[in-house]
Design a protein around this motif. Structure first.
Motif, PDB file in Angstrom:
ATOM      1  N   THR A 352       0.834  -1.209   0.000  1.00 30.67           N
ATOM      2  CA  THR A 352       0.000   0.000   0.000  1.00 30.67           C
ATOM      3  C   THR A 352       0.865   1.253   0.000  1.00 30.67           C
ATOM      4  O   THR A 352       0.636   2.190  -0.774  1.00 30.67           O
ATOM      5  CB  THR A 352      -0.916   0.005   1.236  1.00 30.67           C
ATOM      6  N   ILE A 353       1.861   1.279   0.883  1.00 32.96           N
ATOM      7  CA  ILE A 353       2.770   2.427   0.955  1.00 32.96           C
ATOM      8  C   ILE A 353       3.503   2.603  -0.364  1.00 32.96           C
ATOM      9  O   ILE A 353       3.684   3.727  -0.854  1.00 32.96           O
ATOM     10  CB  ILE A 353       3.772   2.237   2.119  1.00 32.96           C
ATOM     11  N   TYR A 354       3.904   1.485  -0.964  1.00 32.14           N
ATOM     12  CA  TYR A 354       4.599   1.537  -2.255  1.00 32.14           C
ATOM     13  C   TYR A 354       3.747   2.223  -3.315  1.00 32.14           C
ATOM     14  O   TYR A 354       4.207   3.118  -4.029  1.00 32.14           O
ATOM     15  CB  TYR A 354       4.960   0.116  -2.692  1.00 32.14           C
ATOM     16  N   ILE A 355       2.495   1.799  -3.419  1.00 31.70           N
ATOM     17  CA  ILE A 355       1.622   2.365  -4.453  1.00 31.70           C
ATOM     18  C   ILE A 355       1.346   3.838  -4.180  1.00 31.70           C
ATOM     19  O   ILE A 355       1.290   4.657  -5.105  1.00 31.70           O
ATOM     20  CB  ILE A 355       0.312   1.554  -4.548  1.00 31.70           C
ATOM     21  N   LEU A 356       1.184   4.206  -2.896  1.00 33.09           N
ATOM     22  CA  LEU A 356       0.942   5.602  -2.549  1.00 33.09           C
ATOM     23  C   LEU A 356       2.131   6.482  -2.911  1.00 33.09           C
ATOM     24  O   LEU A 356       1.981   7.675  -3.170  1.00 33.09           O
ATOM     25  CB  LEU A 356       0.626   5.731  -1.057  1.00 33.09           C
ATOM     26  N   GLN A 357       3.340   5.911  -2.902  1.00 31.63           N
ATOM     27  CA  GLN A 357       4.543   6.670  -3.224  1.00 31.63           C
ATOM     28  C   GLN A 357       5.037   6.398  -4.631  1.00 31.63           C
ATOM     29  O   GLN A 357       6.178   6.718  -4.973  1.00 31.63           O
ATOM     30  CB  GLN A 357       5.660   6.328  -2.228  1.00 31.63           C
ATOM     31  N   ASP A 358       4.180   5.819  -5.471  1.00 34.10           N
ATOM     32  CA  ASP A 358       4.605   5.387  -6.798  1.00 34.10           C
ATOM     33  C   ASP A 358       5.170   6.532  -7.631  1.00 34.10           C
ATOM     34  O   ASP A 358       6.096   6.346  -8.417  1.00 34.10           O
ATOM     35  CB  ASP A 358       3.428   4.730  -7.528  1.00 34.10           C
ATOM     36  N   SER A 359       4.618   7.724  -7.479  1.00 33.36           N
ATOM     37  CA  SER A 359       5.120   8.876  -8.240  1.00 33.36           C
ATOM     38  C   SER A 359       6.585   9.149  -7.915  1.00 33.36           C
ATOM     39  O   SER A 359       7.405   9.399  -8.816  1.00 33.36           O
ATOM     40  CB  SER A 359       4.290  10.127  -7.923  1.00 33.36           C
ATOM     41  N   ILE A 360       6.915   9.099  -6.632  1.00 30.45           N
ATOM     42  CA  ILE A 360       8.292   9.360  -6.202  1.00 30.45           C
ATOM     43  C   ILE A 360       9.216   8.274  -6.725  1.00 30.45           C
ATOM     44  O   ILE A 360      10.322   8.546  -7.220  1.00 30.45           O
ATOM     45  CB  ILE A 360       8.364   9.451  -4.665  1.00 30.45           C
ATOM     46  N   PHE A 361       8.771   7.021  -6.612  1.00 32.85           N
ATOM     47  CA  PHE A 361       9.590   5.915  -7.095  1.00 32.85           C
ATOM     48  C   PHE A 361       9.841   6.030  -8.595  1.00 32.85           C
ATOM     49  O   PHE A 361      10.964   5.817  -9.068  1.00 32.85           O
ATOM     50  CB  PHE A 361       8.909   4.565  -6.796  1.00 32.85           C
ATOM     51  N   THR A 362       8.789   6.350  -9.357  1.00 31.43           N
ATOM     52  CA  THR A 362       8.939   6.448 -10.809  1.00 31.43           C
ATOM     53  C   THR A 362       9.915   7.549 -11.190  1.00 31.43           C
ATOM     54  O   THR A 362      10.788   7.357 -12.052  1.00 31.43           O
ATOM     55  CB  THR A 362       7.576   6.701 -11.475  1.00 31.43           C
ATOM     56  N   ALA A 363       9.785   8.715 -10.556  1.00 31.65           N
ATOM     57  CA  ALA A 363      10.705   9.820 -10.838  1.00 31.65           C
ATOM     58  C   ALA A 363      12.139   9.434 -10.525  1.00 31.65           C
ATOM     59  O   ALA A 363      13.064   9.721 -11.304  1.00 31.65           O
ATOM     60  CB  ALA A 363      10.302  11.055 -10.038  1.00 31.65           C
ATOM     61  N   SER A 364      12.353   8.767  -9.401  1.00 38.43           N
ATOM     62  CA  SER A 364      13.713   8.366  -9.027  1.00 38.43           C
ATOM     63  C   SER A 364      14.244   7.272  -9.937  1.00 38.43           C
ATOM     64  O   SER A 364      15.445   7.229 -10.245  1.00 38.43           O
ATOM     65  CB  SER A 364      13.766   7.913  -7.563  1.00 38.43           C
ATOM     66  N   ASN A 365      13.347   6.390 -10.415  1.00 42.72           N
ATOM     67  CA  ASN A 365      13.781   5.364 -11.370  1.00 42.72           C
ATOM     68  C   ASN A 365      14.264   6.003 -12.672  1.00 42.72           C
ATOM     69  O   ASN A 365      15.292   5.605 -13.237  1.00 42.72           O
ATOM     70  CB  ASN A 365      12.631   4.399 -11.669  1.00 42.72           C
ATOM     71  N   VAL A 366      13.512   7.002 -13.154  1.00 36.12           N
ATOM     72  CA  VAL A 366      13.884   7.697 -14.394  1.00 36.12           C
ATOM     73  C   VAL A 366      15.212   8.429 -14.225  1.00 36.12           C
ATOM     74  O   VAL A 366      16.118   8.316 -15.058  1.00 36.12           O
ATOM     75  CB  VAL A 366      12.774   8.692 -14.812  1.00 36.12           C
ATOM     76  N   MET A 367      15.346   9.168 -13.139  1.00 37.54           N
ATOM     77  CA  MET A 367      16.589   9.905 -12.881  1.00 37.54           C
ATOM     78  C   MET A 367      17.759   8.940 -12.698  1.00 37.54           C
ATOM     79  O   MET A 367      18.866   9.178 -13.193  1.00 37.54           O
ATOM     80  CB  MET A 367      16.441  10.782 -11.645  1.00 37.54           C
ATOM     81  N   GLY A 368      17.517   7.835 -11.997  1.00 35.86           N
ATOM     82  CA  GLY A 368      18.573   6.843 -11.792  1.00 35.86           C
ATOM     83  C   GLY A 368      19.026   6.206 -13.085  1.00 35.86           C
ATOM     84  O   GLY A 368      20.223   5.963 -13.286  1.00 35.86           O
ATOM     85  N   ASN A 369      18.085   5.956 -14.000  1.00 35.31           N
ATOM     86  CA  ASN A 369      18.458   5.365 -15.286  1.00 35.31           C
ATOM     87  C   ASN A 369      19.273   6.327 -16.134  1.00 35.31           C
ATOM     88  O   ASN A 369      20.129   5.917 -16.925  1.00 35.31           O
ATOM     89  CB  ASN A 369      17.207   4.922 -16.045  1.00 35.31           C
ATOM     90  N   GLY A 370      19.012   7.632 -15.972  1.00 34.50           N
ATOM     91  CA  GLY A 370      19.825   8.621 -16.683  1.00 34.50           C
ATOM     92  C   GLY A 370      21.271   8.578 -16.236  1.00 34.50           C
ATOM     93  O   GLY A 370      22.199   8.647 -17.061  1.00 34.50           O
ATOM     94  N   ALA A 371      21.488   8.452 -14.931  1.00 33.61           N
ATOM     95  CA  ALA A 371      22.859   8.347 -14.407  1.00 33.61           C
ATOM     96  C   ALA A 371      23.501   7.023 -14.806  1.00 33.61           C
ATOM     97  O   ALA A 371      24.678   6.968 -15.172  1.00 33.61           O
ATOM     98  CB  ALA A 371      22.838   8.491 -12.885  1.00 33.61           C
ATOM     99  N   PHE A 372      22.695   5.951 -14.750  1.00 34.63           N
ATOM    100  CA  PHE A 372      23.214   4.628 -15.118  1.00 34.63           C
ATOM    101  C   PHE A 372      23.692   4.606 -16.570  1.00 34.63           C
ATOM    102  O   PHE A 372      24.728   4.004 -16.880  1.00 34.63           O
ATOM    103  CB  PHE A 372      22.135   3.569 -14.909  1.00 34.63           C
ATOM    104  N   ALA A 373      22.964   5.253 -17.474  1.00 36.42           N
ATOM    105  CA  ALA A 373      23.342   5.272 -18.886  1.00 36.42           C
ATOM    106  C   ALA A 373      24.726   5.895 -19.072  1.00 36.42           C
ATOM    107  O   ALA A 373      25.557   5.380 -19.836  1.00 36.42           O
ATOM    108  CB  ALA A 373      22.299   6.039 -19.700  1.00 36.42           C
ATOM    109  N   ILE A 374      24.981   6.994 -18.361  1.00 33.49           N
ATOM    110  CA  ILE A 374      26.278   7.677 -18.498  1.00 33.49           C
ATOM    111  C   ILE A 374      27.402   6.806 -17.942  1.00 33.49           C
ATOM    112  O   ILE A 374      28.441   6.606 -18.593  1.00 33.49           O
ATOM    113  CB  ILE A 374      26.249   9.028 -17.758  1.00 33.49           C
ATOM    114  N   ILE A 375      27.195   6.269 -16.743  1.00 32.90           N
ATOM    115  CA  ILE A 375      28.237   5.463 -16.100  1.00 32.90           C
ATOM    116  C   ILE A 375      28.495   4.181 -16.880  1.00 32.90           C
ATOM    117  O   ILE A 375      29.647   3.792 -17.103  1.00 32.90           O
ATOM    118  CB  ILE A 375      27.845   5.139 -14.645  1.00 32.90           C
TER     119      ILE A 375
END
Length: 388
Positions: A352-375
């Motif tokens: 339940t907590i995960y789904i309620l925070q899904d927006s935050i998780f998605t944004a961090s996943n996108v930002m994290g993938n941007g850093a991962f691509a460079i590294i």
């Protein structure tokens, strides 16, 4: 707005907290029974979900350079693993000082709710065996081409996705309500939510610091380059936050990654490949919240050896994250229950907590993938598997 899953879950929590005292004990037992029934259905079909997504994901790499793809997948696994272990180190270091002492023992109740009846479905294959089968068959058929296998894998994945979308996802609020109304009646829900504010703030801080560190590493600790990378990726991150879908953000992620890499070909390879398997927000915060829930319910934190086993299964299972709302959490439920010791009620609260925070998780996943691509591009060039 009422069709939004997070809104529906908030309403479930409010109904449990405000109206729970007015429900007859038999009504609560029946609500809990329905939730247990839905949980058994989910556990029964979960091996098929895990197998279909892993099998299809690995087969999708067959036309790519094997060594380059293997290198990217290895780096994804290492990155996911490091994030999950970081969550553990921060959790065992900080959480015991943050979780208030009066929350300990919440799981103990004098009036425990039990289901009216229990239904157990036969298990033909366990989730871990389904995961292993999907990996082995996916790798095998990536190298041994058999006509029709790829089409079968995609059809199976699409049918599983459709079934989850049409049958399970609409029932998630019902699934959650039975567990939360039980926890409210037993006296633990309100105290758990009251103690979660600090955990939420720490989880957000963990995400920001960890991803910022990745961008600093990607920029070789050059402040101007760091700001350029982050500024370029922010529109994609904001879009991910608003849409709650990393897949829907792919066009923006691709454009931003191309600018940061200076290489469209590698961006076209790494972004779609990692969008559903490299999720730093999930890696960092799901274990962190699970550890917090263990402490708040009076359970001991896992030792390092137990957590390492959990980390291995967590990283492999994330390769089979279903492309449905809360899908990343759905496939993780048996892992946190089996290897971290969460009860079904605790796992449902985590979901339940995960789904309620899904927006935050998605944004961090996108930002994290941007850093991962460079590294990852820098590493691939350094080891000679990328000459672009």
């Amino acid at each position: 707005m009422l069709k939004s899953l997070p809104v529906q879950l908030v309403l479930c929590l409010i109904l449990a907290l405000i109206g729970g005292d007015y429900f007859n004990i038999e009504v609560i037992r029946w609500a809990f029974t329905i939730s247990c029934f839905l949980k058994e259905i989910l556990m029964a079909i979960l091996p098929v979900v895990i197998f279909s997504y892993l099998f299809a994901a690995l087969l999708s790499f067959e036309k790519r350079a094997p060594v380059l793809i293997a290198s990217i997948l290895a780096m994804v696994i290492i990155s996911n693993g490091l994030a999950v272990l970081t969550s553990y180190v921060v959790g065992i270091t900080v959480l015991p000082y943050v979780i208030s002492a009066h929350s300990v023992g919440l799981s103990v109740s004098l009036d425990t709710i039990t289901p009216v009846f229990n239904i157990y479905f036969p298990t033909f294959i366990t989730p871990d065996k389904a995961m292993l089968s999907g990996i082995l068959l996916g790798i095998f058929f990536s190298f041994v081409k058999v006509e029709g296998v790829g089409k079968f894998a995609l059809n199976l994945r699409d049918k599983v996705t459709l079934a989850l979308h049409k049958c399970f996802v609409p029932l998630i609020p019902v699934y959650v309500f039975g567990f939360v109304i039980k926890m409210h009646h037993e006296g633990s829900l309100s105290l758990l939510l009251k103690n979660y504010g600090q955990v939420f703030a720490l989880g957000c801080a963990l995400i920001v610091v960890y991803i910022a560190l990745l961008y600093f590493i990607a920029s070789q600790f050059k402040y101007r380059v760091f700001l350029g990378y982050v500024k370029e990726m922010l529109p994609a991150g904001v879009t991910g936050f608003s849409t709650m879908s990393s897949a829907a953000t792919i066009p923006l992620t691709l454009d931003a990654t191309e600018v940061n890499l200076g290489n469209r070909e590698y961006a076209d390879l790494v972004v779609p490949t990692t969008v559903n398997i490299h999720m730093l927000g999930d890696d960092l915060v799901i274990p962190f919240i699970a550890l917090a829930i263990l402490l708040m319910t009076g359970h001991p934190l896992p030792d390092l050896s137990t957590y390492l086993i959990f980390t291995g299964y967590f990283c492999m299972t994330k390769f089979s994250a279903a492309a449905v709302p809360g899908g990343g959490m759905i496939v993780i439920l048996p892992v946190v229950q089996n290897y971290l010791g969460l009860s079904p009620e605790m796992a449902t609260l985590l979901a339940t907590i995960y789904i309620l925070q899904d927006s935050i998780f998605t944004a961090s996943n996108v930002m994290g993938n941007g850093a991962f691509a460079i590294i990852s591009q820098k590493i691939c060039r350094a080891i000679g598997v990328l000459k672009l």
